[in-house]
Design an enzyme around this catalytic site. Sequence first.
Site, PDB file in Angstrom:
ATOM      1  N   THR A 210       0.895  -1.146   0.000  1.00  0.00           N
ATOM      2  CA  THR A 210       0.000   0.000   0.000  1.00  0.00           C
ATOM      3  C   THR A 210       0.929   1.190   0.000  1.00  0.00           C
ATOM      4  O   THR A 210       2.049   1.088   0.464  1.00  0.00           O
ATOM      5  CB  THR A 210      -0.847   0.031   1.296  1.00  0.00           C
ATOM      6  OG1 THR A 210      -1.670  -1.123   1.344  1.00  0.00           O
ATOM      7  CG2 THR A 210      -1.737   1.252   1.364  1.00  0.00           C
ATOM      8  N   ARG A 238     -13.694  -7.831  -2.374  1.00  0.00           N
ATOM      9  CA  ARG A 238     -13.210  -7.462  -1.038  1.00  0.00           C
ATOM     10  C   ARG A 238     -12.720  -6.012  -0.992  1.00  0.00           C
ATOM     11  O   ARG A 238     -11.984  -5.568  -1.859  1.00  0.00           O
ATOM     12  CB  ARG A 238     -12.066  -8.400  -0.638  1.00  0.00           C
ATOM     13  CG  ARG A 238     -11.433  -8.073   0.706  1.00  0.00           C
ATOM     14  CD  ARG A 238     -10.078  -7.420   0.542  1.00  0.00           C
ATOM     15  NE  ARG A 238      -9.381  -7.272   1.820  1.00  0.00           N
ATOM     16  CZ  ARG A 238      -8.236  -6.595   1.965  1.00  0.00           C
ATOM     17  NH1 ARG A 238      -7.665  -6.033   0.916  1.00  0.00           N
ATOM     18  NH2 ARG A 238      -7.670  -6.473   3.132  1.00  0.00           N
ATOM     19  N   GLY A 240     -10.664  -3.436   1.484  1.00  0.00           N
ATOM     20  CA  GLY A 240      -9.820  -3.379   2.678  1.00  0.00           C
ATOM     21  C   GLY A 240      -9.961  -2.049   3.385  1.00  0.00           C
ATOM     22  O   GLY A 240     -10.955  -1.331   3.208  1.00  0.00           O
ATOM     23  N   ASP A 241      -8.959  -1.711   4.189  1.00  0.00           N
ATOM     24  CA  ASP A 241      -9.068  -0.484   4.990  1.00  0.00           C
ATOM     25  C   ASP A 241      -8.675   0.777   4.223  1.00  0.00           C
ATOM     26  O   ASP A 241      -9.055   1.877   4.627  1.00  0.00           O
ATOM     27  CB  ASP A 241      -8.196  -0.601   6.243  1.00  0.00           C
ATOM     28  CG  ASP A 241      -6.714  -0.719   5.899  1.00  0.00           C
ATOM     29  OD1 ASP A 241      -6.380  -1.515   4.994  1.00  0.00           O
ATOM     30  OD2 ASP A 241      -5.893  -0.029   6.532  1.00  0.00           O
ATOM     31  N   THR A 261      -1.102   0.912   6.690  1.00  0.00           N
ATOM     32  CA  THR A 261      -0.789  -0.194   5.786  1.00  0.00           C
ATOM     33  C   THR A 261      -0.703  -1.467   6.610  1.00  0.00           C
ATOM     34  O   THR A 261      -0.048  -1.502   7.642  1.00  0.00           O
ATOM     35  CB  THR A 261       0.533   0.033   5.027  1.00  0.00           C
ATOM     36  OG1 THR A 261       0.865  -1.174   4.327  1.00  0.00           O
ATOM     37  CG2 THR A 261       1.688   0.381   5.962  1.00  0.00           C
ATOM     38  N   GLY A 262      -1.388  -2.499   6.153  1.00  0.00           N
ATOM     39  CA  GLY A 262      -1.344  -3.740   6.914  1.00  0.00           C
ATOM     40  C   GLY A 262      -2.476  -4.656   6.529  1.00  0.00           C
ATOM     41  O   GLY A 262      -3.079  -4.497   5.462  1.00  0.00           O
ATOM     42  N   GLY A 264      -5.730  -5.341   6.268  1.00  0.00           N
ATOM     43  CA  GLY A 264      -6.789  -4.343   6.312  1.00  0.00           C
ATOM     44  C   GLY A 264      -7.968  -4.657   7.214  1.00  0.00           C
ATOM     45  O   GLY A 264      -8.528  -3.759   7.844  1.00  0.00           O
TER      46      GLY A 264
END
Lengths: 345, 345
Positions: A210, A238, A240-241, A261-262, A264
Amino acid sequence: MVRKTTKRFQTLAIGWMLAVIVCLSPGIPGAVAQEGPAGYGLVIHGGAGTISRKNMTPEREAAYRAKLTDALEKGQSVLTAGGSALNAVEAVINLLEDSPLFNAGKGAVFTAQGTNELDASIMDGRTRNAGAVAGVRHIRNPISLARLVMEKSPHVMLSGDGAEIFAGLQGMDLVPQSYFFTRRRWESLRQRIRQEGARQSGSAAEEHGTVGTVALDRDGNLAAGTSTGGMTYKQYGRIGDSPVIGAGTYANNKTCAVSATGYGEYFIRNVVSYDISAQMEYRGLSLREAAAEVIMNKLPALGGTGGVIAIDANGNIAMPFNTSGMYRGYALENGTPVVKIYRDE
Amino acid sequence: MVRKTTKRFQTLAIGWMLAVIVCLSPGIPGAVAQEGPAGYGLVIHGGAGTISRKNMTPEREAAYRAKLTDALEKGQSVLTAGGSALNAVEAVINLLEDSPLFNAGKGAVFTAQGTNELDASIMDGRTRNAGAVAGVRHIRNPISLARLVMEKSPHVMLSGDGAEIFAGLQGMDLVPQSYFFTRRRWESLRQRIRQEGARQSGSAAEEHGTVGTVALDRDGNLAAGTSTGGMTYKQYGRIGDSPVIGAGTYANNKTCAVSATGYGEYFIRNVVSYDISAQMEYRGLSLREAAAEVIMNKLPALGGTGGVIAIDANGNIAMPFNTSGMYRGYALENGTPVVKIYRDE
């Protein structure tokens, strides 16, 4: 007895004075800070995850360091010219999106269907207005579309084909899916398909690609932005965050600007970016304390991996992560860009 | 002096005891609360907006009150039987989704293209796991799909066709778009199309239809859920706050469960549902204080209209809104369901 107490007090006072002097002096590790209204600041990330020296070639590491430095210099040039934090965030992320190195824009990973579906969001700390796009397939720079959503629509979040219709109406060029083809990401998908059957999509051990930028401009305004290609072998539309305001991105002049970032799903459940702001506003924590509390304590308690970059209205910065590495860097006014990758840097 | 202090202490003690007795007694206005491990609680909403007596027929008002009462009784039956807060939330929202009265499920409004695109989310306060779907077109009960996303996938948020592929793989029946046709919503779209040209989509003056439920079960677990058809004349794959964890829905056993209804963009920018939890956890506010602070102060300061329903781990409830009405109601263990519509109730 009185004498002993006085002496102890003197010792304590000297200790405190020393501590204050040390904290105010520039360049102290763990206390990156600047003061004064004319100072800007910029922090970037290019993803967190299992990034280790043994999986890295010298050439690849050099390419990452060079591109992250380019990005910081780009942001500095915008901010030095008096540009807004929002402009800096967009310009820096555009540069990272255009590089095949990062999982965003050009370098986006492939979904299980072999397509590329991109997410991004941006937030203006001055107005707390925000824009986001999810699941777009033909947008070269999703962060720029997120900004158009923020500025040219009454909405915050647009998705899929609808978001691309909006992009077209705003005069944005669409790119074919082939634009996003990179051999490296295609091989990642092929490898993942071979592994499939053994497990479900999504693994904490993966590299979380990200890109994100947070900035403070000379007018004291904050902004944050995040852009991603999601997860390799992503399925079922899907989200994500990254495009979720409060999870992947948040900015408020009163507190801070954050980009995450990770993994999500954990960032959504923990409302990570807004939680850092809330802990500053409601608990009176510093940026560094709030960011560390969320990334090093609360997130791992649920099982979440990743990191954030953050900057507050005084130009204090934080870049905590709980993985082995995070592509990251910062630049302060009149300072040389600093780029780091591994945990021990 | 000693005597005076003792007397003062006695007076204080008596005052405190009286206060405690008053607070613990049932039925005090403005202090809906219950104590003890065996007490459950349930709060529902069916949308907030410009709901006024002059725009309402007696028949329509009676239909809303009857359906909201049905929903509360349904939730009570689940919770009385020892069912979980999650089961109660899903069952109650299913009942509201199946009614044409509310803008969710069967009664969903139409997009600008004449389609129905539904959003929903659910969160478990015990595990802080969550599930959400955005822009689904063939799902009769989006809240049940959101629960499947939470429990049967590694993801939190799925969207569009992909979410429906996941639904099919989970054995969920798909319904044709014609299932969502209601004359009333179709006329709303036609009226809106006639008005178009004068303004952009999205207006604070509109009725914000959404349904939501929050529950506390006998085991002390909290859950929250929200389901919606979005805005009439919705365009560009717009995603509102309902499927956004932290904005439209949030639950955490440590603090509270919240479901929101209103002009979704403002709820996303304010991270409304999580902000109520954060103000309880970090500022020590009561549920009622935190919910009022967000809905009556912070949200209107940005221009946002709407409301929330909320319940905390002690069974305290709150239902603040800043519009002229909100379809709402609550039921506590051994209590008769209470249903309200207008602000002056």
